[in-house]
Design a protein around this motif. Structure first.
Motif, PDB file in Angstrom:
ATOM      1  N   LYS A   2       0.838  -1.212   0.000  1.00 31.22           N
ATOM      2  CA  LYS A   2       0.000   0.000   0.000  1.00 31.22           C
ATOM      3  C   LYS A   2       0.867   1.254   0.000  1.00 31.22           C
ATOM      4  N   ASN A   3       1.975   1.204   0.739  1.00 30.56           N
ATOM      5  CA  ASN A   3       2.885   2.351   0.785  1.00 30.56           C
ATOM      6  C   ASN A   3       3.587   2.562  -0.562  1.00 30.56           C
ATOM      7  N   HIS A   4       3.893   1.461  -1.257  1.00 31.37           N
ATOM      8  CA  HIS A   4       4.497   1.589  -2.589  1.00 31.37           C
ATOM      9  C   HIS A   4       3.543   2.319  -3.539  1.00 31.37           C
ATOM     10  N   TYR A   5       2.263   1.978  -3.472  1.00 32.25           N
ATOM     11  CA  TYR A   5       1.288   2.653  -4.331  1.00 32.25           C
ATOM     12  C   TYR A   5       1.182   4.135  -3.961  1.00 32.25           C
ATOM     13  N   LYS A   6       1.236   4.439  -2.673  1.00 29.35           N
ATOM     14  CA  LYS A   6       1.157   5.841  -2.255  1.00 29.35           C
ATOM     15  C   LYS A   6       2.316   6.640  -2.834  1.00 29.35           C
ATOM     16  N   LEU A   7       3.524   6.064  -2.785  1.00 27.96           N
ATOM     17  CA  LEU A   7       4.672   6.768  -3.351  1.00 27.96           C
ATOM     18  C   LEU A   7       4.491   6.965  -4.855  1.00 27.96           C
ATOM     19  N   ALA A   8       4.002   5.925  -5.535  1.00 25.79           N
ATOM     20  CA  ALA A   8       3.769   6.046  -6.983  1.00 25.79           C
ATOM     21  C   ALA A   8       2.788   7.172  -7.270  1.00 25.79           C
ATOM     22  N   HIS A   9       1.718   7.260  -6.491  1.00 25.99           N
ATOM     23  CA  HIS A   9       0.736   8.335  -6.691  1.00 25.99           C
ATOM     24  C   HIS A   9       1.361   9.699  -6.418  1.00 25.99           C
ATOM     25  N   ASP A  10       2.107   9.799  -5.302  1.00 27.80           N
ATOM     26  CA  ASP A  10       2.694  11.078  -4.908  1.00 27.80           C
ATOM     27  C   ASP A  10       3.722  11.579  -5.911  1.00 27.80           C
ATOM     28  N   LEU A  11       4.380  10.662  -6.600  1.00 29.48           N
ATOM     29  CA  LEU A  11       5.425  11.050  -7.549  1.00 29.48           C
ATOM     30  C   LEU A  11       4.891  11.198  -8.973  1.00 29.48           C
ATOM     31  N   LEU A  12       4.101  10.232  -9.418  1.00 33.03           N
ATOM     32  CA  LEU A  12       3.712  10.200 -10.829  1.00 33.03           C
ATOM     33  C   LEU A  12       2.553  11.125 -11.169  1.00 33.03           C
ATOM     34  N   ILE A  13       1.587  11.264 -10.275  1.00 34.20           N
ATOM     35  CA  ILE A  13       0.446  12.126 -10.587  1.00 34.20           C
ATOM     36  C   ILE A  13       0.874  13.581 -10.772  1.00 34.20           C
ATOM     37  N   PRO A  14       1.686  14.151  -9.863  1.00 35.77           N
ATOM     38  CA  PRO A  14       2.179  15.508 -10.124  1.00 35.77           C
ATOM     39  C   PRO A  14       3.000  15.614 -11.405  1.00 35.77           C
ATOM     40  N   LEU A  15       3.767  14.568 -11.710  1.00 37.16           N
ATOM     41  CA  LEU A  15       4.564  14.578 -12.938  1.00 37.16           C
ATOM     42  C   LEU A  15       3.662  14.623 -14.167  1.00 37.16           C
TER      43      LEU A  15
END
Length: 517
Positions: free
Chosen positions: A254-267
């Motif tokens: 779940k934490n891996h997905y959170k990091l992906a969201h936090d990094l990729l969505i703003p990008l």
């Protein structure tokens, strides 16, 4: 886990330690387990398997029991599959496994099954069962990334290579030891992190490849998925929703997905705002997404899942290749000479033409894969209904099927003298029969060569992976000498059910070359 620490600890060992780590149980869960133990009513949660009549089972003991074979399957599926394949001369057989008896099919059925309806012959169900996708999220029915890889990545392989070459150079400088003198290197772990960076460059440019937390997440996401799946399998299916809450690796996922969201969505938002359209997988998925696929969180999730398949599979190959070269150093000079001539004709860069000028390297990769494939069984499917074949044979419903790919690759009727490692076997075959040259290439997919699968679900990224692996090998050949430590031979690959993994405990002595090629 910090990036520096993960470099020094085997990823495989991390997973094994995680699997062996117990977790505390609440009184309620203990009570449920007590009911389980004392109740004789609960025998099996899954449907009882129905075997096809007349199909032999490999590995039975003298009493006709499959128990010993099921245990043997975990460390020695390779031997069991080859034994079964040779027993029936390439025909049908069942191989016992902890998940039940898997039906190994004759290659003649491949053409019929490669495009079978997914509601009847299901690829994703097998993957989800293997990795407990309900809890780990492994396995996706989305067609976005395979569509994009086929339509965009594979069409721009040449355009992607300059960035890949640059990332390989920078990654070796950052990750690899100095090696000014002979230095012991844990190559399996180093290659995993190196491939994590190089693949991330194709996934989303330098903002991903130079982001240490992202690269580490793409690697440990797979480790956590593997560990969580093995832990959850210890419990009956009706208990798994409860047990999952106490498994730390599922929280990690779940934490891996959170990091992906936090990094990729703003990008993605930044690119949309600026109009930037770089050539990478993330941008191409944004441009090709349809309907619900356009959701940015969905795209971020897919990007993380793609890493699961891309990084660990591509990292296994260079590890096996270096082990092979240390074991058979006579292969090194012909490969270096071929590489030298190819680069000379292509201005020092690994262009499409340069790759085409290296049939020996391509052959070496294919022969190494023949002996040490990442998967011993490919074309794995779950058959949901009784499925008739054209010759009248019916695959029973609820049967897990597959093709014993590695056993087929050791068939003397297909490959003469199959137990002999001949690094240039396939380049010589291409010279003898130029019309079949395409089928002899490392990235080819056909009934005699299914290391990358076959049919609708053959690995769409195999062409990029081929170029990536060759570029990494080219860098090693150019800049390093290497050998095993004195008294050490090739580390044996590790069988873990259907996977055949490079040994993460292996060490290689490496030293920088001052003269290059």
């Amino acid at each position: 886990m910090s990036h520096s620490h993960s470099l020094t600890v085997s990823l495989y060992q991390q997973a094994q330690k995680a699997i062996d780590q117990p977790f505390s149980l609440t009184p309620a869960l203990i009570a449920v387990f007590f009911l389980l133990v004392t109740s004789s009513a609960y025998q099996s949660y899954s449907k009882r398997q129905r075997l096809a009549p007349g199909v032999p089972i490999v590995g039975l003991d003298k009493n006709g029991s499959v128990k010993a074979a099921r245990k043997r399957f975990i460390p020695d599926a390779r031997g069991l599959l080859r034994e079964g394949y040779e027993m029936v001369k390439g025909g049908l057989f069942y191989v016992p496994s902890p998940l039940g008896e898997r039906l190994m099919l004759h290659p003649k059925y491949i053409e019929e099954l490669k495009s079978a309806p997914i509601d009847k012959v299901d690829f994703v169900a097998t993957f989800q069962e293997m990795f407990e996708g309900k809890y780990t999220t492994m396995g996706s029915r989305s067609t976005l990334h395979p569509r994009v890889i086929k339509a965009r990545v594979n069409q721009h392989l040449g355009d992607l290579m300059p960035a890949i070459e640059e990332e390989i150079l920078d990654s070796f400088a950052d990750i690899w030891p100095e090696c000014d003198d002979w230095t012991e290197v844990a190559v399996a772990d180093k290659f995993t992190h190196l491939v994590g960076r190089v693949s991330s460059r194709m996934f989303g440019g330098t903002k991903l490849s130079r982001h240490k937390e992202w690269v580490n997440t793409t690697i440990t996401f797979a480790v956590d998925g593997f560990a969580a799946a093995q832990k959850i399998k210890r419990y009956p299916k009706f208990l798994r929703p409860i047990a999952a809450r106490f498994i730390p690796e599922i929280t990690n996922i779940k934490n891996h997905y959170k990091l992906a969201h936090d990094l990729l969505i703003p990008l993605m938002k930044e690119r949309k705002r600026t109009g930037e359209t770089p050539m990478d997988l993330l941008q191409w998925m944004v441009e090709n997404a349809e309907g619900d696929e356009t959701d940015e969180q969905f795209i971020a999730d897919v990007q993380l899942k793609v890493s699961f398949a891309a990084i660990h599979t591509s990292a296994a190959a260079p590890t096996q290749l270096i082990y092979d070269l240390c074991e058979m150093p006579e292969i090194i000079d012909p490969l270096r000479e071929e590489l030298k001539q190819a680069l000379k004709k292509c201005d020092g860069h690994l262009t499409k033409q340069a790759f085409n000028l290296m049939p020996k390297m391509d052959s070496f990769l294919k022969e190494s894969q023949r002996f040490n494939p990442l998967l011993l069984i490919t074309m794995e499917r779950m058959v949901h209904v009784d499925y008739p074949m054209s010759d009248g044979f019916v695959i029973p419903a609820h049967t897990s099927i597959g093709v014993a790919t590695q056993a087929i690759s050791m068939d003397p009727n297909i490959y003469p003298d199959p137990d002999k490692y001949d690094a240039f076997r396939f380049s010589k075959l291409r010279e003898v029969d130029p019309e079949r040259a395409g089928k002899m290439q490392f990235a080819s997919s056909n009934p005699q060569s299914m290391g990358f699968g076959f049919g609708r679900y053959a690995c769409p990224g195999r062409f990029f992976a081929s170029n990536e692996i060759k570029a990494i090998l080219a860098h090693v050949l150019t800049h390093y000498d290497f050998k095993f430590p004195q008294g050490h031979g090739r580390p044996a690959s590790m069988g873990v059910e259907t996977q055949f993994l490079p040994n993460h405990d292996g060490r290689v002595l490496m030293k920088k070359r001052t003269q290059g090629l």
